[in-house]
Design an enzyme around this catalytic site. Structure first.
Site, PDB file in Angstrom:
ATOM      1  N   LYS A 152       0.838  -1.204   0.000  1.00 14.29           N
ATOM      2  CA  LYS A 152       0.000   0.000   0.000  1.00 14.29           C
ATOM      3  C   LYS A 152       0.872   1.253   0.000  1.00 14.29           C
ATOM      4  O   LYS A 152       2.074   1.180   0.322  1.00 14.29           O
ATOM      5  CB  LYS A 152      -0.897  -0.022   1.243  1.00 14.29           C
ATOM      6  CG  LYS A 152      -0.107  -0.015   2.545  1.00 14.29           C
ATOM      7  CD  LYS A 152      -0.929  -0.523   3.709  1.00 14.29           C
ATOM      8  CE  LYS A 152      -0.176  -0.308   5.009  1.00 14.29           C
ATOM      9  NZ  LYS A 152      -0.781  -0.989   6.142  1.00 14.29           N
TER      10      LYS A 152
ATOM     11  N   TYR B  53      16.282  31.560   1.019  1.00  9.61           N
ATOM     12  CA  TYR B  53      15.155  32.430   1.389  1.00  9.61           C
ATOM     13  C   TYR B  53      15.291  32.946   2.814  1.00  9.61           C
ATOM     14  O   TYR B  53      15.621  32.190   3.734  1.00  9.61           O
ATOM     15  CB  TYR B  53      13.840  31.655   1.286  1.00  9.61           C
ATOM     16  CG  TYR B  53      13.396  31.362  -0.130  1.00  9.61           C
ATOM     17  CD1 TYR B  53      13.094  32.384  -1.029  1.00  9.61           C
ATOM     18  CD2 TYR B  53      13.269  30.036  -0.562  1.00  9.61           C
ATOM     19  CE1 TYR B  53      12.667  32.096  -2.323  1.00  9.61           C
ATOM     20  CE2 TYR B  53      12.841  29.751  -1.852  1.00  9.61           C
ATOM     21  CZ  TYR B  53      12.546  30.783  -2.737  1.00  9.61           C
ATOM     22  OH  TYR B  53      12.134  30.502  -4.008  1.00  9.61           O
TER      23      TYR B  53
END
Ligand SMILES: *Cc1c(COP(=O)(O)O)cnc(C)c1O
Length: 410
Positions: free
Chosen positions: A61, A300
């Site tokens: 999964k 940044y």
């Protein structure tokens, strides 16, 4: 989920050829380790048994815990007895990829999904009387049959019938001519809990696993009288490692198959400690190199300043690949066998590292962000500790932009 297209374009040889690199970051999956894990688990769960064989179900999964659903299934199909997925979509992807092994869909379905579950020959989880009726009605209306596993809730309170209603459900199910009853299963709440692990949030104690098992077993005994060869299964990774009386007819270890031991291996059999190895390595490349002056702000918001003149390398991976922003100024990378801390904010596609004037790195150098480079290692556990989460979540968090590339030891 859909990194399939990427993966189709790239194999490991292509990857090494200039012109075929669509992206510098990739996840390398070591097939040799992976297959060895599966073989080792099979040996481990069967080593005390003589007259019967415990089957192995591999949960694939969530894109096979980030390892690539399709590639994982194709590479492991000969080594497992069963696959398990979370939902219809994952089951369809496996069938369309040519997977022939039995596939159990763990999740609860809605009525609209019944046709697909049957069409793609997926084993259906029946988790309530209502759902049993829906499937039975569908089969009768369309003259179809289906394979089912009955899900018993022994404590998760997620899906499944309570043991008190299980007997009536089983009686109903065995009256349905369209049902082939293949399995019965339940799921543990905290099978990796060990009493000596003080880090654990102690809302349950380690006895819960045996309590759950003792709720499950009377239901198993009941159904085995109706059908002796039914597959009873409950053991996930924690149970495989710590509770050998839970193996029953099949085990379903996920994280262990991918190479990670619960509790970092604490109180786990030496055989598993020696044989289970991760197969997942997150890699990228140095794509830029420069020298910057002292007191230069990096990335940044300038959340990092250089202390002195230094060398800064830029690495092609970022939060757009699932390498999380919270690792800014604290995540680590390995370049040329040396560990460095990330400098400043991680960007969407890149991050920077101050390697110091005394170290060197070149454009094109391999960078390891999770896993080993030579003898130097950044463990998945150390990354998830920094992010205050569990290793499962980190494995699931890498995006479809990163190709998963299977390699084998030479
Ligand atoms: C995911 C899952 C597993 C595997 O769990 P691990 O902790 O990775 O071993 C087993 N059973 C069910 C029902 C699951 O959903």
């Amino acid at each position: 989920m859909n990194n399939t297209n990427f993966v189709e374009l790239l194999d490991y040889k292509d990857y090494n050829m200039a012109g075929n690199q669509t992206h510098n970051a990739f996840i390398e999956i070591n097939k040799t380790n992976f297959i060895n894990n599966l073989i080792s688990i099979k040996k481990f769960v069967n080593h005390k048994l003589t007259n019967k064989k415990v089957l192995l179900c591999l949960p694939v999964k969530a894109n096979a815990y980030g390892h690539d659903l399709i590639k994982t299934a194709i590479h492991t199909e000969n080594y497992v007895d069963y696959f398990a997925v979370a939902n219809l979509e994952e089951g369809i992807i496996l069938r369309r990829s040519g997977i022939k092994k039995s596939i159990l869909v763990f999740g609860a379905f809605t009525e609209a999904q019944i046709a697909g579950l049957i069409k793609y020959e997926l084993d259906i989880t029946i988790s309530s009387l209502h759902k049993a009726q829906l499937v039975a009605d569908f089969c009768v209306r369309n003259n179809l049959s289906c394979k089912i596993h009955i899900k018993i809730d022994t404590g998760m309170n997620r899906i499944g019938v309570k043991t008190t209603s299980a007997f009536a459900l089983i009686d109903f199910i065995f009256k349905q001519a369209s049902f082939e009853v293949v399995g019965i299963y339940s799921h543990f709440v905290a099978s990796d809990l060990i009493s000596s692990n003080h880090d654990y949030d102690k809302t349950v104690d380690a006895t819960i696993t045996q309590q759950q098992l003792s709720l499950f077993m009377p239901v198993v005994d009941y159904i085995k009288k109706l059908k002796p060869n039914i597959i009873a299964h409950i053991a996930n990774s924690g149970a495989v490692c710590y509770h050998d009386n839970t193996y029953l007819d099949m085990v379903r270890p996920g994280i262990l198959s991918y190479g990670y031991l619960p509790n970092n291996g604490m109180h786990i059999d030496k055989y598993l400690q020696n044989n289970i190895k991760p197969c997942f390595t997150l890699k990228s490349k140095v794509v830029y190199f420069k020298v910057v002056a002292a007191n230069s702000g990096i990335s940044y918001n300038h959340e990092y300043y250089t202390k002195e003149q230094t060398r800064i390398v830029t690495i092609a991976i970022g939060y757009g690949d699932g390498y999380r922003l919270q690792l800014s100024n604290c995540g680590e990378v390995i370049i040329r066998g040396k560990k460095y801390t990330i400098s400043g904010r991680i960007c969407m596609d890149m991050l920077m590292v101050d390697i110091g004037m005394q170290n060197s790195a070149y454009v094109g150098d391999e960078v390891v962000l999770i896993g080993k480079q030579g003898n130097v290692e950044i463990t998945l556990q150390s990354v998830s500790d920094k992010l205050h989460t569990i290793i499962y979540e980190i494995l699931c968090s890498f995006t479809s932009r990163i190709p998963r590339i299977y390699i084998e030891n030479q």
